[in-house]
Motif scaffolding. Sequence first.
Motif, PDB file in Angstrom:
ATOM      1  N   MET A   1       0.849  -1.207   0.000  1.00 43.11           N
ATOM      2  CA  MET A   1       0.000   0.000   0.000  1.00 43.11           C
ATOM      3  C   MET A   1       0.878   1.248   0.000  1.00 43.11           C
ATOM      4  N   SER A   2       0.562   2.189  -0.873  1.00 38.53           N
ATOM      5  CA  SER A   2       1.365   3.408  -0.970  1.00 38.53           C
ATOM      6  C   SER A   2       1.148   4.291   0.254  1.00 38.53           C
ATOM      7  N   ARG A   3       2.263   4.785   0.810  1.00 34.88           N
ATOM      8  CA  ARG A   3       2.194   5.682   1.972  1.00 34.88           C
ATOM      9  C   ARG A   3       3.057   6.910   1.677  1.00 34.88           C
ATOM     10  N   PRO A   4       2.604   7.753   0.741  1.00 31.40           N
ATOM     11  CA  PRO A   4       3.429   8.876   0.274  1.00 31.40           C
ATOM     12  C   PRO A   4       3.682   9.951   1.330  1.00 31.40           C
ATOM     13  N   LEU A   5       2.927   9.927   2.433  1.00 32.58           N
ATOM     14  CA  LEU A   5       3.122  10.933   3.484  1.00 32.58           C
ATOM     15  C   LEU A   5       3.700  10.314   4.750  1.00 32.58           C
ATOM     16  N   ALA A   6       4.374   9.197   4.594  1.00 35.02           N
ATOM     17  CA  ALA A   6       4.899   8.464   5.751  1.00 35.02           C
ATOM     18  C   ALA A   6       5.741   9.369   6.649  1.00 35.02           C
ATOM     19  N   GLY A   7       5.366   9.423   7.916  1.00 33.52           N
ATOM     20  CA  GLY A   7       6.135  10.162   8.916  1.00 33.52           C
ATOM     21  C   GLY A   7       5.918  11.662   8.929  1.00 33.52           C
ATOM     22  N   LYS A   8       5.121  12.194   7.998  1.00 33.57           N
ATOM     23  CA  LYS A   8       4.925  13.642   7.947  1.00 33.57           C
ATOM     24  C   LYS A   8       3.912  14.071   9.023  1.00 33.57           C
ATOM     25  N   LYS A   9       4.316  15.043   9.808  1.00 33.19           N
ATOM     26  CA  LYS A   9       3.438  15.564  10.866  1.00 33.19           C
ATOM     27  C   LYS A   9       2.657  16.754  10.304  1.00 33.19           C
ATOM     28  N   ILE A  10       1.345  16.605  10.254  1.00 27.43           N
ATOM     29  CA  ILE A  10       0.487  17.585   9.591  1.00 27.43           C
ATOM     30  C   ILE A  10      -0.587  18.074  10.562  1.00 27.43           C
ATOM     31  N   LEU A  11      -0.677  19.388  10.708  1.00 27.22           N
ATOM     32  CA  LEU A  11      -1.671  19.975  11.596  1.00 27.22           C
ATOM     33  C   LEU A  11      -3.011  20.095  10.871  1.00 27.22           C
TER      34      LEU A  11
ATOM     35  N   MET B   1       5.915  20.352  13.279  1.00 30.28           N
ATOM     36  CA  MET B   1       5.002  20.192  12.160  1.00 30.28           C
ATOM     37  C   MET B   1       5.708  20.328  10.809  1.00 30.28           C
ATOM     38  N   ASP B   2       5.379  19.417   9.894  1.00 30.75           N
ATOM     39  CA  ASP B   2       5.892  19.484   8.524  1.00 30.75           C
ATOM     40  C   ASP B   2       4.956  20.279   7.624  1.00 30.75           C
ATOM     41  N   ALA B   3       3.691  20.399   8.022  1.00 29.29           N
ATOM     42  CA  ALA B   3       2.717  21.131   7.200  1.00 29.29           C
ATOM     43  C   ALA B   3       1.545  21.568   8.066  1.00 29.29           C
ATOM     44  N   LEU B   4       0.913  22.667   7.637  1.00 26.61           N
ATOM     45  CA  LEU B   4      -0.291  23.173   8.284  1.00 26.61           C
ATOM     46  C   LEU B   4      -1.428  23.123   7.269  1.00 26.61           C
ATOM     47  N   THR B   5      -2.651  22.876   7.737  1.00 22.58           N
ATOM     48  CA  THR B   5      -3.790  22.880   6.828  1.00 22.58           C
ATOM     49  C   THR B   5      -4.888  23.778   7.387  1.00 22.58           C
ATOM     50  N   PHE B   6      -5.506  24.545   6.497  1.00 28.45           N
ATOM     51  CA  PHE B   6      -6.593  25.440   6.874  1.00 28.45           C
ATOM     52  C   PHE B   6      -7.752  25.244   5.894  1.00 28.45           C
ATOM     53  N   THR B   7      -8.955  25.103   6.426  1.00 28.24           N
ATOM     54  CA  THR B   7     -10.117  24.838   5.575  1.00 28.24           C
ATOM     55  C   THR B   7     -11.120  25.984   5.563  1.00 28.24           C
ATOM     56  N   SER B   8     -10.749  27.122   6.126  1.00 29.10           N
ATOM     57  CA  SER B   8     -11.590  28.319   6.063  1.00 29.10           C
ATOM     58  C   SER B   8     -10.778  29.503   6.573  1.00 29.10           C
ATOM     59  N   PRO B   9     -11.152  30.728   6.202  1.00 29.64           N
ATOM     60  CA  PRO B   9     -10.484  31.897   6.781  1.00 29.64           C
ATOM     61  C   PRO B   9     -10.602  31.917   8.309  1.00 29.64           C
ATOM     62  N   SER B  10     -11.676  31.349   8.837  1.00 33.08           N
ATOM     63  CA  SER B  10     -11.861  31.328  10.294  1.00 33.08           C
ATOM     64  C   SER B  10     -10.789  30.505  10.991  1.00 33.08           C
ATOM     65  N   THR B  11     -10.365  29.403  10.366  1.00 32.87           N
ATOM     66  CA  THR B  11      -9.312  28.590  10.985  1.00 32.87           C
ATOM     67  C   THR B  11      -7.989  29.352  10.994  1.00 32.87           C
ATOM     68  N   VAL B  12      -7.751  30.139   9.949  1.00 31.92           N
ATOM     69  CA  VAL B  12      -6.536  30.969   9.926  1.00 31.92           C
ATOM     70  C   VAL B  12      -6.590  32.003  11.040  1.00 31.92           C
TER      71      VAL B  12
ATOM     72  N   TYR C   1       7.055  30.047   7.836  1.00 29.68           N
ATOM     73  CA  TYR C   1       7.715  29.369   6.721  1.00 29.68           C
ATOM     74  C   TYR C   1       7.326  27.893   6.599  1.00 29.68           C
ATOM     75  N   VAL C   2       6.478  27.406   7.491  1.00 34.98           N
ATOM     76  CA  VAL C   2       5.979  26.032   7.371  1.00 34.98           C
ATOM     77  C   VAL C   2       5.009  25.982   6.188  1.00 34.98           C
ATOM     78  N   PRO C   3       5.100  24.968   5.315  1.00 36.27           N
ATOM     79  CA  PRO C   3       4.154  24.877   4.195  1.00 36.27           C
ATOM     80  C   PRO C   3       2.711  24.915   4.692  1.00 36.27           C
TER      81      PRO C   3
ATOM     82  N   PHE D   1       5.363  17.080  -1.075  1.00 32.06           N
ATOM     83  CA  PHE D   1       6.394  16.290  -0.408  1.00 32.06           C
ATOM     84  C   PHE D   1       7.138  15.377  -1.377  1.00 32.06           C
ATOM     85  N   GLN D   2       6.469  14.946  -2.447  1.00 32.43           N
ATOM     86  CA  GLN D   2       7.185  14.166  -3.459  1.00 32.43           C
ATOM     87  C   GLN D   2       8.213  15.025  -4.180  1.00 32.43           C
ATOM     88  N   LYS D   3       7.831  16.257  -4.497  1.00 30.74           N
ATOM     89  CA  LYS D   3       8.783  17.167  -5.141  1.00 30.74           C
ATOM     90  C   LYS D   3       9.894  17.566  -4.189  1.00 30.74           C
ATOM     91  N   GLU D   4       9.550  17.758  -2.914  1.00 29.54           N
ATOM     92  CA  GLU D   4      10.560  18.117  -1.918  1.00 29.54           C
ATOM     93  C   GLU D   4      11.602  17.017  -1.810  1.00 29.54           C
TER      94      GLU D   4
END
Length: 257
Positions: free
Chosen positions: A1-11, A181-192, A206-208, A247-250
Amino acid sequence: MSRPLAGKKILVTRAHPQGEGFVLKLKGLGAEPLHIPLIKFQRCWTDKTEDILTNLHDYSWVFITSFNGVKFFFEWLEEFKVQLPSCLKWAAVGSKTEKALHEYDVQASFVPESYHAQAMQAEFLSKNRNPGKVLFVRGNLSKNVLPEAFSHQGIPFDSLTVYDTLLVKEVKNLGEMLPEMDALTFTSPSTVKAFIEAVDVKSARYVPCFCIGSSTAKAAEAAGFQSIYVPHEFTVDGMIEIIIDYFQKEGKLHERP
């Protein structure tokens, strides 16, 4: 099974319960998501809630632009024991909102090809010159893109706010966890907004930063984030695709020639 984000800590900052699905998808790809909901939702009463819901036969279309809009709208219908008129047509902003309608045995008559309000109004109005009276179901922070378009076109409509978006004030240990954290995710302006109120954004600028859509990305840019990424499709699945791509490009950047 592909695990392209293995070990990445994502908020993941999305509220319950939608954030849980996002977390499960990331885990399935090998990531180590940290789920800290930064917003929450509650049902909203206005002085016209009962009047509108008990007179739905006055409308030709109901526009709903979020999962939460569906959830809280139907909670109010249940509260007032309202039976939906069979003649109502429904417009949903995207597949998730359409799926939420299906849970209540409602079929959307219109879903735009691009999942955001600007595309929705342009595509809908190009196909429906005289749609009749519209009910726009919204949250308290929803944009005015659709109401303004209806006004401009002379389409009669009412707006009904069925839920409020609230910032989570107490967020424990978020600042301490950011350096991991390796990456942050936001799903609305309110979360920002909630994020920058909870921590010093300079520690994460500078975190992606992966944003679900253009309005969220603008909020992130205004907050000072330097590495912002937006998917072509404004969905969680679209976000996951660009996170994987990033992360693949990185990894390739760090390969030896």
